[in-house]
Write an enzyme that holds these catalytic residues in place. Sequence first.
Site, PDB file in Angstrom:
ATOM      1  N   ILE A 117      46.709  13.847 -14.480  1.00 48.14           N
ATOM      2  CA  ILE A 117      45.979  13.079 -13.471  1.00 48.14           C
ATOM      3  C   ILE A 117      44.551  13.613 -13.384  1.00 48.14           C
ATOM      4  O   ILE A 117      44.342  14.809 -13.147  1.00 48.14           O
ATOM      5  CB  ILE A 117      46.646  13.203 -12.089  1.00 48.14           C
ATOM      6  CG1 ILE A 117      48.117  12.778 -12.158  1.00 48.14           C
ATOM      7  CG2 ILE A 117      45.895  12.381 -11.040  1.00 48.14           C
ATOM      8  CD1 ILE A 117      48.919  13.136 -10.907  1.00 48.14           C
ATOM      9  N   ASP A 158      35.497  18.358 -15.876  1.00 51.30           N
ATOM     10  CA  ASP A 158      34.503  17.375 -15.445  1.00 51.30           C
ATOM     11  C   ASP A 158      34.527  16.235 -16.456  1.00 51.30           C
ATOM     12  O   ASP A 158      34.037  16.385 -17.576  1.00 51.30           O
ATOM     13  CB  ASP A 158      33.119  18.022 -15.390  1.00 51.30           C
ATOM     14  CG  ASP A 158      32.029  17.067 -14.931  1.00 51.30           C
ATOM     15  OD1 ASP A 158      32.327  15.862 -14.727  1.00 51.30           O
ATOM     16  OD2 ASP A 158      30.873  17.508 -14.774  1.00 51.30           O
ATOM     17  N   ASN A 195      42.129   8.468 -12.940  1.00 57.61           N
ATOM     18  CA  ASN A 195      41.806   8.205 -11.541  1.00 57.61           C
ATOM     19  C   ASN A 195      40.388   8.623 -11.159  1.00 57.61           C
ATOM     20  O   ASN A 195      39.802   8.048 -10.243  1.00 57.61           O
ATOM     21  CB  ASN A 195      42.812   8.950 -10.649  1.00 57.61           C
ATOM     22  CG  ASN A 195      42.367   9.016  -9.212  1.00 57.61           C
ATOM     23  OD1 ASN A 195      42.382   8.016  -8.497  1.00 57.61           O
ATOM     24  ND2 ASN A 195      41.948  10.201  -8.774  1.00 57.61           N
ATOM     25  N   TYR A 203      28.195   0.255  -9.336  1.00 54.18           N
ATOM     26  CA  TYR A 203      29.620   0.575  -9.200  1.00 54.18           C
ATOM     27  C   TYR A 203      30.479  -0.586  -9.683  1.00 54.18           C
ATOM     28  O   TYR A 203      31.458  -0.390 -10.421  1.00 54.18           O
ATOM     29  CB  TYR A 203      29.948   0.905  -7.741  1.00 54.18           C
ATOM     30  CG  TYR A 203      31.417   1.202  -7.533  1.00 54.18           C
ATOM     31  CD1 TYR A 203      31.992   2.349  -8.056  1.00 54.18           C
ATOM     32  CD2 TYR A 203      32.233   0.318  -6.814  1.00 54.18           C
ATOM     33  CE1 TYR A 203      33.342   2.619  -7.871  1.00 54.18           C
ATOM     34  CE2 TYR A 203      33.575   0.587  -6.631  1.00 54.18           C
ATOM     35  CZ  TYR A 203      34.125   1.742  -7.163  1.00 54.18           C
ATOM     36  OH  TYR A 203      35.466   1.999  -6.983  1.00 54.18           O
ATOM     37  N   LYS A 258      33.269  -0.656 -12.828  1.00 52.97           N
ATOM     38  CA  LYS A 258      34.673  -1.033 -12.692  1.00 52.97           C
ATOM     39  C   LYS A 258      34.995  -2.291 -13.494  1.00 52.97           C
ATOM     40  O   LYS A 258      36.128  -2.474 -13.951  1.00 52.97           O
ATOM     41  CB  LYS A 258      35.033  -1.216 -11.210  1.00 52.97           C
ATOM     42  CG  LYS A 258      35.104   0.100 -10.442  1.00 52.97           C
ATOM     43  CD  LYS A 258      36.111   1.061 -11.050  1.00 52.97           C
ATOM     44  CE  LYS A 258      36.267   2.339 -10.258  1.00 52.97           C
ATOM     45  NZ  LYS A 258      37.286   3.251 -10.825  1.00 52.97           N
ATOM     46  N   VAL A 265      40.384   1.417   0.582  1.00 50.88           N
ATOM     47  CA  VAL A 265      41.218   2.607   0.766  1.00 50.88           C
ATOM     48  C   VAL A 265      40.370   3.662   1.461  1.00 50.88           C
ATOM     49  O   VAL A 265      39.224   3.897   1.071  1.00 50.88           O
ATOM     50  CB  VAL A 265      41.709   3.177  -0.580  1.00 50.88           C
ATOM     51  CG1 VAL A 265      42.670   4.337  -0.346  1.00 50.88           C
ATOM     52  CG2 VAL A 265      42.364   2.099  -1.423  1.00 50.88           C
TER      53      VAL A 265
END
Length: 272
Positions: free
Chosen positions: A16, A74, A101, A171, A175, A204
């Site tokens: 993860i 990183d 993630n 952003y 995505k 979220v």
Amino acid sequence: MATSVSKRLHGKTILITGASSGIGRSTAFEFARNSPKELKLILTARRIDCLREIAAEIVKEIGAGIKVLPVQLDVSNPDDVRTLVGRLPAEFKEVDVLVNNAGLVRGVAKAPEILEEDINVMFATNVNGLINMTQAILPSMLKRNNGTGAGDIINIGSIAGREPYVGGGIYCATKAAVRSFTESMRKELVSTRIRVICIDPGQVETDFSVVRFYGDKEKANAVYTGCEPLTPEDIAETIVFASGRRENVVMADTLIFPNHQASATIMHRNFT
């Protein structure tokens, strides 16, 4: 009695990224709780102290049946990613589930006032980091099952990748790139047994908005005023659910909203 999810995750190695907080942290706990024996977790982030604390918390809660490896990483640094697999202990090298993630957002500026530094860090982390991580882990997945492959690649996207909004140009672009890369890879790997999964959250509540507003918690809190946003646990449950399906079942594309949200910009706020 072991659940079907527990049986399917038994003995797997899960990696993860961005595991030091938010969705990544919750996903680590959710995997551990669903498969408390013979599971190996590789938790990566820049903040190694946070990862060590999380690893200790997981072992304390779940027990010694689970192995947790904190790794400082990183994802925006290509050299860091390139050397990752070589730095892993032998028992952790064969990753079964990659959860991409790690990601962030910086600022709400519109063109032509977007800071170059913000552009670079968002693309380096959200796009380049995700692609480089995938390319680091995918070769070993492809070699399994006599070349037919095995494993899950789970990319965390966003409603922003489906619906651009004012003040989120960079952003949203990152995505959207994640979404395109994911769909292309799913088509490229269709002849294998590797599942390519995209999970797009809506609103979220994490440190996401704090980072967006450069640490201004008052502005960040205002984003959620009058709302009941999703929690990191909500997304973590979906990630583990997707990974815990029967091998032939692919939760290819999932969009998750809280009840008050209908799009990137249409939300009901209750101020009473």
